[in-house]
Design a protein around this motif. Structure first.
Motif, PDB file in Angstrom:
ATOM      1  N   SER A 123      22.541  29.178  53.129  1.00 38.52           N
ATOM      2  CA  SER A 123      21.139  28.752  53.150  1.00 38.52           C
ATOM      3  C   SER A 123      20.195  29.775  52.529  1.00 38.52           C
ATOM      4  CB  SER A 123      20.713  28.478  54.599  1.00 38.52           C
ATOM      5  OG  SER A 123      21.461  27.417  55.147  1.00 38.52           O
ATOM      6  N   GLY A 124      20.759  30.852  51.977  1.00 38.61           N
ATOM      7  CA  GLY A 124      19.935  31.861  51.339  1.00 38.61           C
ATOM      8  C   GLY A 124      19.224  32.779  52.299  1.00 38.61           C
ATOM      9  N   ILE A 125      19.688  32.839  53.572  1.00 41.33           N
ATOM     10  CA  ILE A 125      19.018  33.653  54.580  1.00 41.33           C
ATOM     11  C   ILE A 125      19.444  35.108  54.500  1.00 41.33           C
ATOM     12  CG2 ILE A 125      18.758  33.985  57.080  1.00 41.33           C
ATOM     13  CD1 ILE A 125      19.079  30.946  57.371  1.00 41.33           C
ATOM     14  N   GLU A 126      20.715  35.384  54.227  1.00 36.11           N
ATOM     15  CA  GLU A 126      21.182  36.764  54.140  1.00 36.11           C
ATOM     16  C   GLU A 126      22.371  36.864  53.200  1.00 36.11           C
ATOM     17  OE1 GLU A 126      21.981  37.563  58.284  1.00 36.11           O
ATOM     18  OE2 GLU A 126      24.118  37.185  58.045  1.00 36.11           O
ATOM     19  N   SER A 127      22.707  38.087  52.796  1.00 36.37           N
ATOM     20  CA  SER A 127      23.843  38.339  51.911  1.00 36.37           C
ATOM     21  C   SER A 127      25.128  38.407  52.735  1.00 36.37           C
ATOM     22  CB  SER A 127      23.638  39.658  51.160  1.00 36.37           C
ATOM     23  OG  SER A 127      22.453  39.622  50.390  1.00 36.37           O
ATOM     24  N   LEU A 128      26.245  38.253  52.054  1.00 36.66           N
ATOM     25  CA  LEU A 128      27.535  38.386  52.729  1.00 36.66           C
ATOM     26  C   LEU A 128      27.748  39.848  53.103  1.00 36.66           C
ATOM     27  CD1 LEU A 128      29.797  36.011  50.596  1.00 36.66           C
ATOM     28  CD2 LEU A 128      28.768  35.578  52.836  1.00 36.66           C
ATOM     29  N   SER A 129      28.341  40.049  54.272  1.00 29.19           N
ATOM     30  CA  SER A 129      28.451  41.406  54.816  1.00 29.19           C
ATOM     31  C   SER A 129      29.812  42.048  54.579  1.00 29.19           C
ATOM     32  CB  SER A 129      28.163  41.373  56.321  1.00 29.19           C
ATOM     33  OG  SER A 129      29.092  40.545  56.995  1.00 29.19           O
ATOM     34  N   ILE A 130      30.711  41.352  53.876  1.00 27.11           N
ATOM     35  CA  ILE A 130      32.035  41.909  53.590  1.00 27.11           C
ATOM     36  C   ILE A 130      32.264  41.888  52.084  1.00 27.11           C
ATOM     37  CG2 ILE A 130      34.520  41.722  54.001  1.00 27.11           C
ATOM     38  CD1 ILE A 130      33.893  40.164  56.543  1.00 27.11           C
ATOM     39  N   SER A 131      32.555  43.040  51.517  1.00 27.11           N
ATOM     40  CA  SER A 131      32.871  43.127  50.091  1.00 27.11           C
ATOM     41  C   SER A 131      34.375  43.043  49.886  1.00 27.11           C
ATOM     42  CB  SER A 131      32.330  44.429  49.502  1.00 27.11           C
ATOM     43  OG  SER A 131      32.996  45.543  50.079  1.00 27.11           O
ATOM     44  N   ALA A 132      34.768  42.497  48.734  1.00 25.66           N
ATOM     45  CA  ALA A 132      36.179  42.355  48.384  1.00 25.66           C
ATOM     46  C   ALA A 132      36.409  43.017  47.032  1.00 25.66           C
ATOM     47  CB  ALA A 132      36.577  40.885  48.338  1.00 25.66           C
ATOM     48  N   THR A 133      37.036  44.189  47.057  1.00 31.36           N
ATOM     49  CA  THR A 133      37.306  44.944  45.830  1.00 31.36           C
ATOM     50  C   THR A 133      38.701  44.628  45.331  1.00 31.36           C
ATOM     51  OG1 THR A 133      35.901  46.741  46.653  1.00 31.36           O
ATOM     52  CG2 THR A 133      37.400  47.245  44.829  1.00 31.36           C
ATOM     53  N   PRO A 134      38.854  44.206  44.062  1.00 29.12           N
ATOM     54  CA  PRO A 134      40.187  43.897  43.553  1.00 29.12           C
ATOM     55  C   PRO A 134      41.146  45.065  43.749  1.00 29.12           C
ATOM     56  CG  PRO A 134      38.509  43.162  41.997  1.00 29.12           C
ATOM     57  CD  PRO A 134      37.801  43.959  43.046  1.00 29.12           C
ATOM     58  N   ALA A 135      42.348  44.729  44.238  1.00 32.40           N
ATOM     59  CA  ALA A 135      43.400  45.729  44.480  1.00 32.40           C
ATOM     60  C   ALA A 135      44.742  45.053  44.288  1.00 32.40           C
ATOM     61  CB  ALA A 135      43.280  46.317  45.878  1.00 32.40           C
ATOM     62  N   GLY A 136      45.403  45.345  43.178  1.00 34.85           N
ATOM     63  CA  GLY A 136      46.666  44.691  42.886  1.00 34.85           C
ATOM     64  C   GLY A 136      46.474  43.200  42.703  1.00 34.85           C
ATOM     65  N   ASP A 137      47.267  42.410  43.441  1.00 30.96           N
ATOM     66  CA  ASP A 137      47.147  40.951  43.356  1.00 30.96           C
ATOM     67  C   ASP A 137      46.141  40.385  44.349  1.00 30.96           C
ATOM     68  OD1 ASP A 137      49.093  40.871  41.375  1.00 30.96           O
ATOM     69  OD2 ASP A 137      50.731  40.677  42.821  1.00 30.96           O
ATOM     70  N   GLY A 138      45.468  41.258  45.081  1.00 30.94           N
ATOM     71  CA  GLY A 138      44.534  40.766  46.100  1.00 30.94           C
ATOM     72  C   GLY A 138      43.259  41.568  46.139  1.00 30.94           C
ATOM     73  N   TRP A 139      42.759  41.825  47.343  1.00 25.89           N
ATOM     74  CA  TRP A 139      41.503  42.535  47.530  1.00 25.89           C
ATOM     75  C   TRP A 139      41.641  43.613  48.597  1.00 25.89           C
ATOM     76  CZ3 TRP A 139      39.602  36.996  48.183  1.00 25.89           C
ATOM     77  CH2 TRP A 139      39.094  36.485  46.989  1.00 25.89           C
ATOM     78  N   ARG A 140      40.698  44.547  48.571  1.00 22.27           N
ATOM     79  CA  ARG A 140      40.478  45.462  49.687  1.00 22.27           C
ATOM     80  C   ARG A 140      39.140  45.097  50.295  1.00 22.27           C
ATOM     81  NH1 ARG A 140      39.278  49.997  47.296  1.00 22.27           N
ATOM     82  NH2 ARG A 140      37.090  50.004  47.957  1.00 22.27           N
ATOM     83  N   LEU A 141      39.170  44.743  51.574  1.00 18.29           N
ATOM     84  CA  LEU A 141      37.961  44.279  52.258  1.00 18.29           C
ATOM     85  C   LEU A 141      37.286  45.415  53.014  1.00 18.29           C
ATOM     86  CD1 LEU A 141      39.329  40.944  53.829  1.00 18.29           C
ATOM     87  CD2 LEU A 141      38.410  41.335  51.519  1.00 18.29           C
ATOM     88  N   ASP A 142      35.962  45.475  52.913  1.00 17.67           N
ATOM     89  CA  ASP A 142      35.177  46.467  53.642  1.00 17.67           C
ATOM     90  C   ASP A 142      33.880  45.816  54.110  1.00 17.67           C
ATOM     91  OD1 ASP A 142      36.564  49.239  53.072  1.00 17.67           O
ATOM     92  OD2 ASP A 142      36.521  48.176  51.156  1.00 17.67           O
ATOM     93  N   GLY A 143      33.495  46.104  55.345  1.00 11.61           N
ATOM     94  CA  GLY A 143      32.231  45.570  55.854  1.00 11.61           C
ATOM     95  C   GLY A 143      32.248  45.443  57.362  1.00 11.61           C
ATOM     96  N   THR A 144      31.331  44.658  57.878  1.00  9.15           N
ATOM     97  CA  THR A 144      31.237  44.453  59.326  1.00  9.15           C
ATOM     98  C   THR A 144      30.861  43.009  59.626  1.00  9.15           C
ATOM     99  OG1 THR A 144      28.895  45.076  59.339  1.00  9.15           O
ATOM    100  CG2 THR A 144      30.488  46.826  59.783  1.00  9.15           C
ATOM    101  N   LEU A 145      31.271  42.566  60.801  1.00  9.55           N
ATOM    102  CA  LEU A 145      30.800  41.310  61.373  1.00  9.55           C
ATOM    103  C   LEU A 145      30.192  41.685  62.725  1.00  9.55           C
ATOM    104  CD1 LEU A 145      33.813  38.941  60.573  1.00  9.55           C
ATOM    105  CD2 LEU A 145      31.569  38.937  59.480  1.00  9.55           C
ATOM    106  N   PRO A 146      28.879  41.600  62.868  1.00  8.63           N
ATOM    107  CA  PRO A 146      28.225  42.162  64.053  1.00  8.63           C
ATOM    108  C   PRO A 146      28.345  41.327  65.315  1.00  8.63           C
ATOM    109  CG  PRO A 146      26.593  41.217  62.574  1.00  8.63           C
ATOM    110  CD  PRO A 146      27.898  41.155  61.853  1.00  8.63           C
ATOM    111  N   TRP A 147      28.775  40.069  65.185  1.00 11.35           N
ATOM    112  CA  TRP A 147      28.816  39.191  66.367  1.00 11.35           C
ATOM    113  C   TRP A 147      29.898  38.143  66.131  1.00 11.35           C
ATOM    114  CZ3 TRP A 147      24.441  38.114  70.109  1.00 11.35           C
ATOM    115  CH2 TRP A 147      24.731  37.053  70.975  1.00 11.35           C
TER     116      TRP A 147
END
Length: 361
Positions: A123-147
């Motif tokens: 809905s355009g209220i906030e940005s996603l809080s987890i980044s996904a950095t390419p790593a090999g065939d997948g991603w490395r995830l970093d971030g938080t989920l506060p609730w």
């Protein structure tokens, strides 16, 4: 698994018996999923060929409402579990579904919907809080989920939207409590619903690949699952409103105080909102047009507030005395959660205003 649970009536009796404890603390928090799972609640609305008992999303909403009549904490956990199941049902990742769905349906694995952030993002209220950095065939995830709710320490799965750092579309992935890099905080100090296993999650260097991918395009997936996300959530309001109305009707002073007309009007309004909710889900119209679903959710929250006031008026001073309040005090605190659970009423009103402005422009 709770061996005393043989059917849904047993599970509902357990929920009723522990409603106050589930609201006030964590003593029975880890039992909710196993109790509801043992009774087959999570199989409702799931196709038999996938391990379910059949029916529709509307049947699952009815089941959540039945639980919410007895405990909003248990219903909140039920919603999180059943919503995560819904994500797997809608996912093209058959391998993930086949490997995890049986344990989720049985209540052996807790499922958590970490997509509150994603629904705000949609809905355009906030940005996603987890980044996904390419790593090999997948991603490395970093971030938080506060609730996040239903993070049972014995094992949990979480769905979350992630933002790739290489410009690819946001995606929806699953990760699990025993995955290296996942840290669950202590339970959040909630005003009520403390037995819901609600905590924050810290995500640091978590490996994620094709096996954990729920959907590669969050922007196409989220509108598809939003009707289930919100529709199932409405079951919480329906059940709580019914409990308040029932308590008002059971009060010997209700008729004498001239409250019957309010009771009748509230029951009629609730029935109409439920019919509108189920019709929109059955037709699929909520997937194309979310505004009517938002309005139903807002209306149901208003009905909960009216029903709570009705119960208070019918009970009078007895509701404010510890010795005679019964379940009123617990329901009062439960009702305070309805307007703020994501998406909150403020967010829904804001989104409706935004859509109206776009149409006007």
């Amino acid at each position: 698994m709770n061996t005393a649970i043989r059917n849904q009536d047993d599970a509902l009796a357990w929920v009723s018996a522990h409603a106050q404890s589930l609201n006030d603390g964590t003593d029975h928090a880890d039992e909710i999923v196993s109790v509801l799972g043992a009774a087959g609640f999570f199989r409702i609305g799931v196709a038999p060929e996938l391990g379910g008992s059949g029916g529709s999303t509307a049947d699952a909403i009815d089941a959540i409402a039945r639980v919410a009549e007895r405990s909003l904490t248990a219903a909140f956990v039920f919603w999180g579990q059943r919503t995560f199941i819904e994500y797997l049902l809608q996912s093209p990742n058959a391998g993930l579904r086949e490997s995890r769905l049986p344990a989720l349906l049985a209540g052996e694995l807790a499922g958590a919907t970490g997509l509150s952030n994603a629904m705000k993002f949609l809905s355009g209220i906030e940005s996603l809080s987890i980044s996904a950095t390419p790593a090999g065939d997948g991603w490395r995830l970093d971030g938080t989920l506060p609730w996040v709710t239903n993070l049972r320490r014995a094992g949990f799965a979480v769905a979350a939207a992630v933002e790739p750092t290489d410009g690819q579309p946001p995606a929806v992935v699953a990760f699990f409590g025993d995955t290296p890099g996942i840290t669950r905080t202590v339970d959040l100090q909630l005003l009520a619903l403390r037995g819901s296993n609600t905590a924050a999650i810290d995500i640091q260097g978590v490996a994620s690949g094709a096996a954990e991918l729920i959907h590669a395009d969050a922007r196409s997936f989220l509108p598809r699952v939003r009707p289930g996300f919100l529709g199932l959530q409405c079951g919480m309001s329906i059940g709580l409103a019914r409990a308040c109305i029932a308590a008002a009707k059971a009060s010997g002073s209700a008729v004498r105080a001239g409250l019957q007309s309010r009771i009748d009007a509230l029951e009629s309004g609730l029935a109409h909102a439920i019919d509108e909710l189920k019709a929109g889900l059955a037709s699929g119209s909520f997937a194309a047009q979310a505004a009517p679903l938002f309005r139903v959710r807002i209306r149901l929250a208003g009905i909960v507030r009216e029903a709570m006031d009705l119960e208070l008026d019918a009970s009078g001073g007895r509701a404010y005395l510890v010795a005679t309040t019964g379940d009123f005090a617990r329901r009062w605190l439960e009702a305070a959660f309805v307007p703020v659970v994501t998406p909150s009423l403020t967010q829904l009103h804001g989104e409706l205003e935004r859509q109206a402005a776009l149409r006007a422009a």
